[in-house]
Design an enzyme around this catalytic site. Structure first.
Site, PDB file in Angstrom:
ATOM      1  N   SER A   1       0.685  -1.131   0.013  1.00  0.00           N
ATOM      2  CA  SER A   1       0.138   0.023   0.045  1.00  0.00           C
ATOM      3  C   SER A   1       0.964   1.266  -0.025  1.00  0.00           C
ATOM      4  O   SER A   1       1.699   1.391  -0.942  1.00  0.00           O
ATOM      5  CB  SER A   1      -0.895  -0.053   1.273  1.00  0.00           C
ATOM      6  OG  SER A   1      -1.910   0.709   1.019  1.00  0.00           O
TER       7      SER A   1
ATOM      8  N   ARG B   1     -12.257   5.962   9.519  1.00  0.00           N
ATOM      9  CA  ARG B   1     -11.788   4.750   9.805  1.00  0.00           C
ATOM     10  C   ARG B   1     -12.775   3.776   9.190  1.00  0.00           C
ATOM     11  O   ARG B   1     -12.480   2.838   8.663  1.00  0.00           O
ATOM     12  CB  ARG B   1     -11.461   4.631  11.190  1.00  0.00           C
ATOM     13  CG  ARG B   1     -10.587   3.138  11.265  1.00  0.00           C
ATOM     14  CD  ARG B   1      -9.553   2.821  10.492  1.00  0.00           C
ATOM     15  NE  ARG B   1      -8.654   1.939  10.733  1.00  0.00           N
ATOM     16  CZ  ARG B   1      -7.670   1.468  10.188  1.00  0.00           C
ATOM     17  NH1 ARG B   1      -7.019   2.304   9.323  1.00  0.00           N
ATOM     18  NH2 ARG B   1      -6.638   0.430  10.499  1.00  0.00           N
TER      19      ARG B   1
ATOM     20  N   ASP C   1      -8.283  -7.172  -4.685  1.00  0.00           N
ATOM     21  CA  ASP C   1      -7.975  -5.701  -4.154  1.00  0.00           C
ATOM     22  C   ASP C   1      -8.606  -4.645  -5.021  1.00  0.00           C
ATOM     23  O   ASP C   1      -8.091  -4.444  -6.364  1.00  0.00           O
ATOM     24  CB  ASP C   1      -6.329  -5.740  -4.052  1.00  0.00           C
ATOM     25  CG  ASP C   1      -6.009  -4.176  -3.379  1.00  0.00           C
ATOM     26  OD1 ASP C   1      -6.738  -3.404  -3.184  1.00  0.00           O
ATOM     27  OD2 ASP C   1      -4.885  -3.911  -3.010  1.00  0.00           O
TER      28      ASP C   1
ATOM     29  N   HIS D   1      -7.780  -5.582  -0.226  1.00  0.00           N
ATOM     30  CA  HIS D   1      -6.413  -4.852  -0.177  1.00  0.00           C
ATOM     31  C   HIS D   1      -5.783  -5.481   1.181  1.00  0.00           C
ATOM     32  O   HIS D   1      -4.605  -5.187   1.194  1.00  0.00           O
ATOM     33  CB  HIS D   1      -6.652  -3.212   0.067  1.00  0.00           C
ATOM     34  CG  HIS D   1      -5.470  -2.428   0.021  1.00  0.00           C
ATOM     35  ND1 HIS D   1      -4.474  -2.428  -1.028  1.00  0.00           N
ATOM     36  CD2 HIS D   1      -4.923  -1.705   1.036  1.00  0.00           C
ATOM     37  CE1 HIS D   1      -3.589  -1.732  -0.471  1.00  0.00           C
ATOM     38  NE2 HIS D   1      -3.747  -1.223   0.484  1.00  0.00           N
ATOM     39  N   ASP D   2      -6.474  -5.956   2.207  1.00  0.00           N
ATOM     40  CA  ASP D   2      -5.850  -6.357   3.430  1.00  0.00           C
ATOM     41  C   ASP D   2      -4.857  -7.774   3.212  1.00  0.00           C
ATOM     42  O   ASP D   2      -4.310  -8.017   4.275  1.00  0.00           O
ATOM     43  CB  ASP D   2      -6.829  -7.034   4.539  1.00  0.00           C
ATOM     44  CG  ASP D   2      -7.431  -5.926   5.315  1.00  0.00           C
ATOM     45  OD1 ASP D   2      -6.637  -4.842   5.349  1.00  0.00           O
ATOM     46  OD2 ASP D   2      -8.548  -5.844   5.932  1.00  0.00           O
TER      47      ASP D   2
END
Lengths: 371, 371
Positions: A144, A213, A308, A341-342
């Site tokens: 990232s 968040r 992602d 994306h994690d």
């Protein structure tokens, strides 16, 4: 592996915005040992809300954010490599950022902190690497925003980078990526407790930061991983509440994650770091991405993940194609994962294999820095 | 075509939550004329923030939200069809919702308004259709939340629906869809001006509502359409501001859209309507989606768009497969578009063609309602 965060001070840092920061501090950790040839140093670059504590257990019992990738026998094998990770400039976990004291005024910077860039972050990391006496890194690696820093390293300090490993990253933020960041920033700045960045420790803009968040968390997961993890399951109830309390598991998760984040992250850092990401554009000042990457001499391992959607594979392919067009040594792996994306943080089996082989080859072919 | 919104009153409506609403009002518009056979009535169902003004120009000069699809010679050809559109229950554009006066107290409902469902919305629409003297609709059609209502119509009132046209819709909200809605709700409820839903007209929770809308807008567009529309273009500047004002076009667009929304939409309606969407689950009380659709006798035209990641094609295919498994008459079209979820509103060339042929066939084969 018990690890400790160390601090190092630097006199000053010139920034892209034209200002100069004075009296800086960098928080960092190291794992493994630097060998005599000094050809085994790997700099790990953290993502948006990460910190220097990448591996091992700290004195509070907290496990590092990439502990599954860094350690004896792991992807970044600390029996072989000397691994370094530092908190980024603008952060709130030990390195100078907007929550630090401004030495000129004795007050916190707040929004008086200069707006920083990915390249400013990397310039400060270079001071750390010089301080550690490492002329050339075996690799710079990160996911990232960490991948953006890795790319910047390869272009800014080609003589100091043997290999560059950007994971789930991009050479420049897209309109959609900017849009998500901007929405988070607006949520924070619209919170009355934000007070133009001069909020007290015990009354941060908690509501805005939590909403920011929550947005982030949705973008880090894939549609499919959310379906698997939460589906439409209700939280501690058999039927709908017909109210605005928590009905669904996914609502409970997001609210919890939002609130938890407020305790560990600074709202001003949120603004500065997202802005640095949005400004990042490796092509800036060059006619093309290929032209900007021309300076790099590193070998590249570019990794992306199928699910992602925040940093989609096409952005990694853009980097790969630019590198190939100039005959750089580049390996591209699109790994299959449902984690969105994690994935670079959690789905690490294949990533580990790929990393191991690549680092091994890079160390074998390590090119000594020209004196 | 100058159009006018009309109002009709209803005594009461029983709700899924168990409560009964009294003294309701529905705002609706009609275009074209109901023929003598009464086999040309099409009920248009609007999406989340839509209203009864679907076509033509109203007295303020405002064009209807689906004017490109409804009118003489258009997809819903008003030379042939009698087209009806009403504001949904819980809305803020003429139909009873949380900003209406509670006849029991003389005060606004606010959060005392009962939590409603898609099926409650449809139950009220049925009263309108009965009031208009239409025993069987030629078609129910809508995009997004409008598509959910169309599906609910087909299952709840099979005798009154000849054809059902859900566009860019789903039979149930996924965890990701709930997550985006919940984040918007949290942004609103965390705004101190929200005051537990009892905000005055001139001081709504404007900041929270704007943030919620910004999130929405990102999800309505595709990555690609944002890149085409904004890219990384700066807004009225040659270089970065190195501040937190607007740098990028996309930031300017989102802030503007957020602020504009505050002027036209009620924050409480935002909460109630998103909750209704999240609760929507056509399979509720049935062993499967196919079983729940078994009651429907309508012909189906299901439409989705390639770049719609908020209501992805797989959700439409789920409906199509369930219908096919029970031998329903169903046509599925996945239309190619870059516009994301917004496609059903803007990318209407192919949609018009598909609609025209389908409605023509349905009217030809119109099955008279059993008396």
């Amino acid at each position: 592996m018990i690890t400790e965060t160390r601090l190092v001070q630097f006199d000053s840092l010139e920034l892209d915005c034209g200002e100069t920061l004075h009296g800086l501090q960098v928080a960092y950790e190291t794992y493994g040992r630097l060998n005599e040839e000094k050809n085994n140093a790997v700099l790990i670059l953290h993502a948006f809300t990460g910190d220097a504590h990448a591996a091992g257990i700290d004195h509070e019992g907290k496990t590092g954010w990439w502990d599954n990738m860094i350690g004896p026998g792991k992807g970044f094998d600390t029996n072989r490599y000397f691994v370094i990770c530092s908190n980024v400039l603008g952060g709130c976990r030990g390195t100078t950022g907007p929550s630090s004291m401004d030495p000129r005024t004795g007050r916190r910077y707040g929004l008086r902190f200069p707006v920083i860039t990915i390249s400013d972050m990397v310039r400060l990391q270079k001071k750390l690497i010089d301080h550690l006496g490492i002329p050339r890194l075996l690799a710079v690696a990160g996911g990232s925003m960490g991948g953006m820093q890795a790319l910047e390293w390869a272009v800014a300090y080609p003589e100091a980078v043997e290999a560059c490993i950007p994971i789930a990253a991009t050479a420049r933020h897209s309109a959609q990526q900017i849009a998500f960041n901007e929405t988070g920033r607006q949520a924070i700045m619209m919170d009355p407790d934000f007070q133009n960045g001069d909020y007290p420790d015990d009354k941060p803009p908690a509501r805005g930061l939590a909403v920011a968040r929550m947005i982030g968390h949705i973008t880090y997961m894939s549609d499919e991983s959310m379906r698997e993890k939460f589906g439409r399951r209700l939280r501690n109830r058999e039927a709908f509440s017909f109210g605005f309390d928590i009905d669904f598991e996914v609502e409970s998760y997001l609210r919890y994650r939002g609130q938890q984040f407020v305790g560990r992250f600074d709202a001003n850092s949120y603004l500065y770091i997202t802005k640095a990401m949005d400004y990042f554009d490796l092509t800036l000042g060059y006619p093309s991405l290929a032209a900007s990457l021309e300076r790099a001499t590193a070998r590249f391992l570019v990794i992306s993940f199928t699910s992602d959607w925040l940093y989609p594979s096409y952005q990694s392919l853009e980097i790969v194609n630019a590198l190939r067009s100039r005959n750089h040594d580049v390996t591209y792996c699109e790994l299959t994962s449902n984690y969105g994306h994690d994935a670079f943080l959690v789905d690490i089996a294949e990533q580990t294999e790929v990393m191991r082989g690549f680092l091994d080859r890079c160390q074998r072919d390590f090119r000594r820095p020209q004196p």
